[in-house]
Motif scaffolding. Structure first.
Motif, PDB file in Angstrom:
ATOM      1  N   PHE B  37       0.961  -1.020  -0.015  1.00 47.75           N
ATOM      2  CA  PHE B  37       0.039  -0.077   0.089  1.00 47.75           C
ATOM      3  C   PHE B  37       0.796   1.329  -0.018  1.00 47.75           C
ATOM      4  CE2 PHE B  37      -2.926  -2.796   2.768  1.00 47.75           C
ATOM      5  CZ  PHE B  37      -3.435  -3.402   1.880  1.00 47.75           C
ATOM      6  N   VAL B  38       1.909   1.305   0.662  1.00 49.24           N
ATOM      7  CA  VAL B  38       2.701   2.361   0.834  1.00 49.24           C
ATOM      8  C   VAL B  38       3.486   2.586  -0.312  1.00 49.24           C
ATOM      9  CG1 VAL B  38       4.980   3.107   1.921  1.00 49.24           C
ATOM     10  CG2 VAL B  38       3.077   2.065   3.502  1.00 49.24           C
ATOM     11  N   MET B  39       3.853   1.678  -1.034  1.00 50.12           N
ATOM     12  CA  MET B  39       4.573   1.796  -2.337  1.00 50.12           C
ATOM     13  C   MET B  39       3.389   2.396  -3.414  1.00 50.12           C
ATOM     14  SD  MET B  39       7.149   1.695  -1.144  1.00 50.12           S
ATOM     15  CE  MET B  39       8.024   2.487  -2.585  1.00 50.12           C
ATOM     16  N   LEU B  40       2.344   1.792  -3.391  1.00 49.91           N
ATOM     17  CA  LEU B  40       1.366   2.218  -4.402  1.00 49.91           C
ATOM     18  C   LEU B  40       1.043   3.539  -4.095  1.00 49.91           C
ATOM     19  CD1 LEU B  40      -0.876  -1.000  -4.658  1.00 49.91           C
ATOM     20  CD2 LEU B  40       0.763  -0.161  -6.253  1.00 49.91           C
ATOM     21  N   TYR B  41       1.099   3.903  -2.917  1.00 48.89           N
ATOM     22  CA  TYR B  41       0.407   5.380  -2.838  1.00 48.89           C
ATOM     23  C   TYR B  41       1.657   6.185  -3.105  1.00 48.89           C
ATOM     24  CZ  TYR B  41      -0.923   9.509   0.131  1.00 48.89           C
ATOM     25  OH  TYR B  41      -1.147  10.688   0.629  1.00 48.89           O
ATOM     26  N   SER B  42       2.885   5.668  -3.064  1.00 48.94           N
ATOM     27  CA  SER B  42       3.939   6.604  -3.708  1.00 48.94           C
ATOM     28  C   SER B  42       4.080   6.618  -4.956  1.00 48.94           C
ATOM     29  CB  SER B  42       5.346   5.940  -3.082  1.00 48.94           C
ATOM     30  OG  SER B  42       6.394   6.744  -3.629  1.00 48.94           O
ATOM     31  N   VAL B  43       3.800   5.359  -5.872  1.00 52.51           N
ATOM     32  CA  VAL B  43       4.028   5.780  -7.174  1.00 52.51           C
ATOM     33  C   VAL B  43       2.808   6.283  -7.894  1.00 52.51           C
ATOM     34  CG1 VAL B  43       5.526   3.714  -7.577  1.00 52.51           C
ATOM     35  CG2 VAL B  43       3.014   3.308  -7.483  1.00 52.51           C
TER      36      VAL B  43
END
Lengths: 652, 379
Positions: B37-43
């Motif tokens: 989730f954290v990474m999808l939020y970032s990208v």
């Protein structure tokens, strides 16, 4: 199916063994992955970090404004013009054909432009701008901008280009710029990154070329962050460059306009030097061309026309050549002042000593003719210049010797490449014995001296050199020509020059003879004298042969210029200075194959001189009464341009 | 098949089962999904849309599925194995007929609210069926050729269908995952040696068929292999992705460039940044520490699965647990090897982190099976 405890145990043991084996190899692979990440991120981290920076940050150059060029009165000779190009980006346009069709309804786009645009769009990346139309008028630009929502991907891009408002007048002085070419890059040793900008304009000829580094300025830089598609996301930092330096030339645009107009379509050159500081007030070469053609990219038709493709090569007037500095011509009789001064300074001739002219002189079995077939009779120095007697100089020349004549020629600025910011300046030739041995591998012969003494034979000079020669005779100072008066307001070294150390009495005699040549009833340029008090001109005509007159022709009497084809006619020359009492300008005129100096070159010299002295169209009273109706008519027909000094261009 | 076959001494019942769940796996899986989730939020440039929100919903659904599946007795799932395989195979066949095509591959079935990727289902179904098969097969027959042909066919049929989509990554995962179950079940070494030899033969065939009308892979797959072998030959073309991924990864350094500060992904230098290449963004923004932490989380999941399997005396349960673990391992190992430039780009997502519904749900069901095996193991 039923499975006994034993079997279950056996199965579990086998699974355990294999599971441990598989688990072990999985862990090993995890270890490999971890090691790989460590190697990429920690060991080579710096390398990849800098690669990422380079990926992301792009330095864009901000081209500096090119320095402007003004004339001596502040008239703009070269400026920077802003214009708009209409561009299209495939990625943003979506349906390119539909957008182009809509665009074509708004602004005129030719079929050729359309085809070229489509072709380019197919070649470049989707996010690259492709130019549809160049130098679009403001009305069209505003139509495109207003309709922007209906034209996705279409933008109006601001461009800057050089503009030469004086058009043909300054082509042979200021030169022109053009997009930097591979040839330019291979030829010049210049690491300036600006040159890598596509279509960056650099000076190709003349002042624009020679003072390129002064005019160009320094590039500013813009650090931008870009995404993978090369699209600029934001500006990071901006360093302003330095605009190029402005130049002020010594040339007077108004006089230059007169000179070019007066020379018209003749193949001719004229140089006017202001005697105070050696400033070149006008330096015109005709025919000329519009330098703006080259800036915009010259069409094949225009190029062919300028190269006179449709004409007999022998009829070529060479509009692209700056004959003032690039052309070397036999100076003819205008060289006689050099021979005379050399003789006086050497002391081999007394001013009143006479030589008898019988119309010809035999020197070691070769017969040399005077232009006046019947001869001039007894000639002293004064009369010989005034009436332009050739035989006098054949005799005096031999007595002085070629080496001393050549030395005097060099002192007067001939045979020397004058340092002006112009292209392909010729050094001319002031020949002496060494020169002939060096260049021709032959010994100097006495006949060569005879020819050289009247400015024929090996002697070659450019109109600029003849003007410098005249300026030095008129002032006694070693004037050197100056074309650039100031750079960014900083005055450039004067060309006034120091006293040449010539005997003032000798100079005065030469000047007096030149005065009589123009103002005495028997002088060669009497018909083209200036009658206005305090403006009288002293000068010398010259008619130089471009070929040897054969004995047969002489016998048949065929040496009337009008009977010869153009390319074999004599060059017409005139050098002079005025006002006689207090010289202000020196002038040199050359008309290629113009016939006689007194008939063709001298009238032009007088008109130009009067124009220079008056700073405008002179009153008819300056001309001899008999000439006035003709001059009045000529003045009316000349199509001069209205040039307003003091106009400053807006800096882009 | 009786419950007594396992010589069960004690099996929890009702909600007491919750206490016997393999909770470390639940937490580890949740942690990995959280990282996703954290990474999808970032990208997504600091936004819940378009990826984080649906991914979270699927995670919620997946977590529920995992618990439900985990609470159902393992013998039920053993009985379901054939059905699961059959359904998956039919769906794979349907893809062939009515599949949705994207980017030149036909992998998806349009199920209205979400697209289903049957090849993902097949990964777990195949493991289930193979585990059930070896549970059923008497031990002395395991290495007999006739009894080996059957599982080989069971692997080959879906693998062939997936390869035709074409999806090289999933095909490899199916074959390797199935092969791992065979290995765990105790099939003789010699078979694996011959399979490896055959594999080499196949690779040769793949390259030999290139350029001929019957070539086995699509052109883009060949070019991916080419650029893997030498990425520098085409840095702006096919090698671009590998190069940019390595730059992103490498520029992370020890501690990374900071959350949402990764220029490579922020500025779109990275391809497929929300799916196959999401690990590069994580590595860029959180550095070696972040990347190795994720790697350790994955490794722990595998270790807990193996530990669970080793303590499970039921043949089906332990084979299934190990099979799911191997499938999961293959997922992340191939993905990470791919983005770090150790393996060719074959299009395998990072399990539980990459955006994608089918893979997430199928993996959660897989871990549900692991839970079921764990809860219902004979004690």
């Amino acid at each position: 199916m039923k499975r006994g405890p034993k079997e279950t145990e056996a199965s579990a043991r086998r699974i355990s063994r294999r599971a441990l084996l598989l688990g072990g190899s999985q862990l090993a692979l995890v270890g490999v992955l971890g090691w790989r990440m460590r190697s990429l991120q920690v060991d080579q981290g710096d390398t990849y970090r800098s690669l990422a920076e380079r990926n992301r940050i792009d330095i864009e150059l901000l081209p500096p404004d090119r320095g402007l060029i003004y004339d001596i009165n502040g008239v703009v000779l070269a400026e920077n013009e802003q214009f708009y190009n209409i561009t299209i980006t495939r990625e943003d346009a979506g349906d390119v054909d539909a957008v182009l069709a809509k665009l074509a309804r708004l602004i005129p786009i030719t079929e050729v432009q359309m085809a070229r645009t489509r072709e380019e769009l197919d070649e470049v990346r989707g996010d690259m701008k492709v130019t549809v139309a160049e130098r679009v008028p403001w009305d069209d630009v505003s139509r495109v901008v207003v309709n922007a929502p209906a034209l996705p991907g279409v933008t109006a891009e601001l461009g800057v280009s050089r503009l030469y408002p004086q058009e043909t007048d300054m082509a042979h002085v200021v030169g022109y710029v053009g997009p930097v070419s591979d040839y330019d890059l291979s030829r010049i040793d210049d690491q300036d990154p600006l040159l890598r900008i596509p279509r960056f304009q650099i000076g190709k000829t003349m002042v624009e070329n020679k003072l390129e580094r002064v005019l160009r300025g320094k590039a500013g830089t813009l650090e931008v962050e870009k995404n993978a598609a090369g699209r600029v996301m934001r500006e990071l930092s901006r360093t302003e460059g330095e605009p190029g330096s402005d130049l002020q030339l010594t040339v007077d645009a108004q006089l230059q306009n007169y000179v070019q107009t007066r020379l018209g379509e003749e193949s001719a050159a004229a140089v006017v030097i202001d005697l105070e500081q050696g400033d070149i007030a006008a330096i015109g070469s005709a025919p000329s061309f519009d330098p703006n053609l080259f800036v915009r990219g010259i069409s094949q038709a225009d190029w062919d026309a300028l190269n006179e493709r449709d004409k007999d090569p022998r009829e070529h007037h060479r509009p692209l050549a700056a004959k003032t500095v690039q052309g070397a011509y036999p100076p003819g009789s205008t060289f006689k002042m050099v021979t005379a001064l050399a003789a006086l300074e050497d002391g081999v001739v007394e001013p009143e000593e006479t030589v008898r002219c019988l119309g010809q002189l035999d020197v070691s079995d070769v017969r040399f003719h005077c232009w006046k077939r019947g001869g001039h009779g007894n000639m002293n120095l004064h009369e010989s210049l005034k009436q332009s007697c050739d035989v006098y100089y054949y005799d005096v020349g031999q007595r002085v010797g070629i080496d001393k004549i050549a030395a005097m020629a060099r002192r007067l600025g001939l045979g020397e490449r004058h340092d002006l910011p112009m292209s392909a300046i010729t050094a001319g030739i002031a020949p002496d014995k060494d020169w002939k041995r060096r260049e021709r591998g032959e010994d100097w012969r006495i006949g060569d001296t005879v020819n050289a003494s009247i400015g024929q034979g090996y002697v070659l000079a450019s109109p600029l050199q003849l003007a410098v020669m005249t300026a030095r005779i008129a002032t006694g100072r070693s004037i050197s020509p100056r074309l650039v008066r100031s750079v960014d307001g900083v005055e450039q070294p004067s060309g006034a020059g120091a006293d040449m150390g010539l005997n003032e009495n000798h100079l005065r005699r030469i000047r007096a003879s030149m005065f009589d040549a123009s103002n005495h009833r028997r002088g060669t340029a009497y018909r083209t004298r200036i009658v206005a008090e305090g403006m009288q001109m002293a000068g010398k005509t010259g008619t130089s042969q471009v070929r040897r007159i054969t004995a047969e022709e002489r016998a048949q009497g065929v040496w009337r210029n009008e009977d010869l084809p153009w390319h074999r006619r004599d060059h017409a020359l005139y050098v002079g200075f005025a006002p006689y009492e207090n010289p202000k300008y020196a002038v040199a005129i050359l008309v290629e194959h113009g016939g006689g100096g007194s008939a063709t070159a001298a009238p032009i010299a007088r008109d130009i001189m009067l124009q220079a002295l008056h700073g405008g169209t002179p009153p008819l009273s300056a001309y001899p009464a008999s000439d006035r109706p003709r001059i009045e008519d000529q003045q009316r027909r000349l199509d001069l341009r209205d040039i307003r000094p003091g106009r400053t261009a807006d800096r882009a | 098949m009786s419950y007594l076959e396992y010589q069960v001494k004690y099996v929890p019942s009702g909600f007491r089962k919750l206490l016997y769940l393999n909770w470390p796996i639940v937490f580890l899986v949740s942690a990995v999904c959280g990282a996703g989730f954290v990474m999808l939020y970032s990208v997504a440039g600091g936004s819940m849309d378009p990826w984080v929100r649906p991914q979270m919903q699927r995670f919620g659904l997946g977590l529920a599925l995992m618990l439900v599946v985990g609470l159902v007795p393992i013998w039920f799932w053993r009985n379901m194995a054939v059905l699961a395989y059959a359904v998956s195979l039919i769906l794979l066949g349907l893809v062939e007929v009515i599949g949705v095509e994207r980017n030149g591959s036909q992998r998806w079935l349009d199920l209205g609210p979400m697209d289903l990727q049957p090849s993902e289902l097949m990964k777990i179904a195949l493991v289930m069926l193979l585990a059930a098969y070896y549970d059923w097969l008497p031990l002395d027959k395991v290495s007999r050729p006739l009894w080996i042909v059957i599982p080989l066919i069971l692997i080959a049929v879906p693998a062939f269908l997936v390869l035709r989509q074409p999806d090289l990554g999933t095909t490899l995962l199916l074959v390797m995952g199935g092969g791992a179950v065979l290995f765990l079940a105790g099939v003789h070494w010699a078979y694996f040696a011959s399979v490896i030899a055959a594999g080499i033969g196949l690779i040769t065939a793949v390259f030999a068929s290139r350029g001929t009308p019957w070539q086995l892979l699509k052109d883009y797959q060949y070019s991916r292999i080419d650029t893997f072998l030498d990425p520098s030959q085409d840095p702006l073309g096919a090698g671009y992705h590998i190069m940019q991924a390595k730059i992103a990864l490498g520029s992370g350094g020890w501690t990374g460039r900071g959350y949402m500060q990764g220029t490579q992904s922020r500025l779109n230098f990275l391809p497929e940044k929300h799916t196959d290449f999401i690990f590069t963004t994580l590595a860029e923004e959180f550095g070696f520490l972040g990347a190795s932490t994720l790697l350790i989380l994955y490794a722990l999941i595998i270790l807990f699965c193996i530990a669970s399997a080793l303590t499970n005396k039921d043949r089906f349960a332990s084979l299934l647990t190990l099979g799911v673990a191997v499938t999961f391992f293959l997922y992340f190992a191939v993905n990470m090897a791919m983005v770090t430039g150790l393996a060719p780009v074959v299009g395998v997502p990072l399990p539980l982190v990459s955006y994608g519904g089918s893979a997430m749900l199928v993996l959660m069901i897989g871990f549900g099976l692991v839970q079921s095996a764990h809860v219902h193991k004979p004690r």
